[in-house]
Scaffold this active site. Sequence first.
Site, PDB file in Angstrom:
ATOM      1  N   SER A 164     -97.490 -10.350 -41.332  1.00  0.00           N
ATOM      2  CA  SER A 164     -98.374  -9.315 -41.874  1.00  0.00           C
ATOM      3  C   SER A 164     -98.338  -9.361 -43.395  1.00  0.00           C
ATOM      4  CB  SER A 164     -97.931  -7.942 -41.369  1.00  0.00           C
ATOM      5  OG  SER A 164     -98.150  -7.830 -39.983  1.00  0.00           O
ATOM      6  N   HIS A 203    -101.291 -10.056 -45.168  1.00  0.00           N
ATOM      7  CA  HIS A 203    -102.441 -10.848 -45.638  1.00  0.00           C
ATOM      8  C   HIS A 203    -103.766 -10.218 -45.216  1.00  0.00           C
ATOM      9  CE1 HIS A 203     -99.399 -13.779 -46.520  1.00  0.00           C
ATOM     10  NE2 HIS A 203     -99.093 -13.935 -45.246  1.00  0.00           N
ATOM     11  N   HIS A 216     -97.326 -15.948 -50.222  1.00  0.00           N
ATOM     12  CA  HIS A 216     -96.112 -15.135 -50.093  1.00  0.00           C
ATOM     13  C   HIS A 216     -95.377 -15.091 -51.429  1.00  0.00           C
ATOM     14  CE1 HIS A 216     -96.936 -17.234 -46.275  1.00  0.00           C
ATOM     15  NE2 HIS A 216     -96.746 -16.042 -45.753  1.00  0.00           N
TER      16      HIS A 216
END
Lengths: 331, 331
Positions: free
Chosen positions: B54, B56, B218
């Site tokens: 999760s 994005h 990330h």
Amino acid sequence: MKMLINSPETVVADALRGMAAAHPELSVDVANRVIARRDAPVAGKVALVSGGGSGHEPLHGGFVGPGMLDAACPGEVFTSPVPDQMVRAASAVDSGAGVLFVVKNYTGDVLNFEMAAELAEDEGIQAVSVLVDDDVAVTDSTFTAGRRGTGATLFVEKIAGAAAEEGAPLERVAALARQVNEASRSFGVALGAVTTPAKGGPTFDLPAGELELGIGIHGEPGRERREMMTAAQIAEVAVDAVLADLGAAGDPVLLLVNGMGATPLLELYGFGGEVARVLAERRVTVARTLVGNYVTSLDMAGCSVTLCRADEELLRLWDAPVRTAGLRWGC
Amino acid sequence: MKMLINSPETVVADALRGMAAAHPELSVDVANRVIARRDAPVAGKVALVSGGGSGHEPLHGGFVGPGMLDAACPGEVFTSPVPDQMVRAASAVDSGAGVLFVVKNYTGDVLNFEMAAELAEDEGIQAVSVLVDDDVAVTDSTFTAGRRGTGATLFVEKIAGAAAEEGAPLERVAALARQVNEASRSFGVALGAVTTPAKGGPTFDLPAGELELGIGIHGEPGRERREMMTAAQIAEVAVDAVLADLGAAGDPVLLLVNGMGATPLLELYGFGGEVARVLAERRVTVARTLVGNYVTSLDMAGCSVTLCRADEELLRLWDAPVRTAGLRWGC
């Protein structure tokens, strides 16, 4: 503060060039700062024109298209567009059926749209203005006499836009726009300050560990600072502030869970779930929900909640097809 | 760092509850973390399943719906979902026509989807995986052997999803997905670091006045740090990095000008205008442009550019109707 810009002076013109490149279905006049439907004027159709300071995107330029606005006039960041711009937009999209100006209640916008309406009448364009003033947080504020106009603008532009698309006359489109505004209330919360290109840094100071309840979409002061709260607690404060003014009983509501710009969608959906929970506890029926960044404040972290009581007709117009850069369904 | 959450532990479950409340057209299994089309399985249709960490959003859950994904499996923030989740999603949406797993190239996702494909086959579900690895910035990275999967995921899911919706068999849908990945390249830039709920602060340090070229979604390191650049300069670096790998000649391109999460839409459009200018100077024809926050990294400030060379058939499938929370047109 770092920004993805060329220079503070060219931010609005650069964004308009980007809109022109991305959206061939729009007619973007970069020099005069008008974004219009390429197929405007649409014969026999009432035209909707809105505008305001830039920095709230997708509002208003992202809401230009079939079923919503015919044109938008972006001002400088957090600064009203000028009357000439508004008249130019009205002239570009008026089919002879008249123009509705959708005006958020900020002093600059109100004065400039008033002047624009007069100038438009001089040019033979029938122009009616509707004021949006849905923010229950404060009466009178930094740039406002009376309540600020925020999230309800999306509901007004969508629903009145749908009526205009169906061929409703100016009087009816204006009445619907007023009805939507009167049926709508908003409350916003900031977790982090907003940075403007001109200032190059935060426009207000929000200490670590605090949030601001009742924030405006230009970072104007709200009701109070508090120690950081959970999403569940924020949802309770926001919903209760809205319902205290709107009343707890009535038609089902349209719900906008709006991000201020920098709050991740993951957090916004979590917050939306809490808003839905609180509304259920208060026995308010939610007919439709929209979650996302729609009426933003550049890179402000935070959110707002807008409710609009919608009878069958408003609901039908809400569901009607819309095709814009920022809002799109049914076509 | 303040966040609009209840607690770091409940972020994903809370967001899923919010999605369930906002999107009655989706079937959201909060306990098992599967988001699926409510009408799945669709008789005779190949099902598309994707997933990943999760953070994005709207990727992947926001891309579930007619014309795109049949189901998505969200993992914890920046953490792969588990094989059981993927198999459960596949079982929920498989009509017997088989399942395509769309996998971004991160080690955890790759291993878990591999295991899921085996487990699915054991259950009699035909499962084929397609890897997305479009990021030209670096080969091998913090969580990746080979290139990272980023913005092209949207192109793969949209185009393969359109083919599946039209009734193409699994082999054809998988071939199209691979074609789109091979025809796509991305490059990202960070202006500010990303904050994860678990850490509660920035996951890397990006000094004032510097940006990171080639950032991952990330916050993984890119190619280099540089002194802050203008939007025009950043567009040149990003486009040239992409074209150096993709080649300057070929079919027209689909262009995604993607925000990492916290960059205002006003800035993103300005950047998009510069990307369009550079592509025109490099004699690359842009067939379609999408500007917005689609493959994000929570509250990271920055952007990425993805190009996909699209022949007539890919273009037709790109234009085909899609109805999801995050991408919607034509229906």
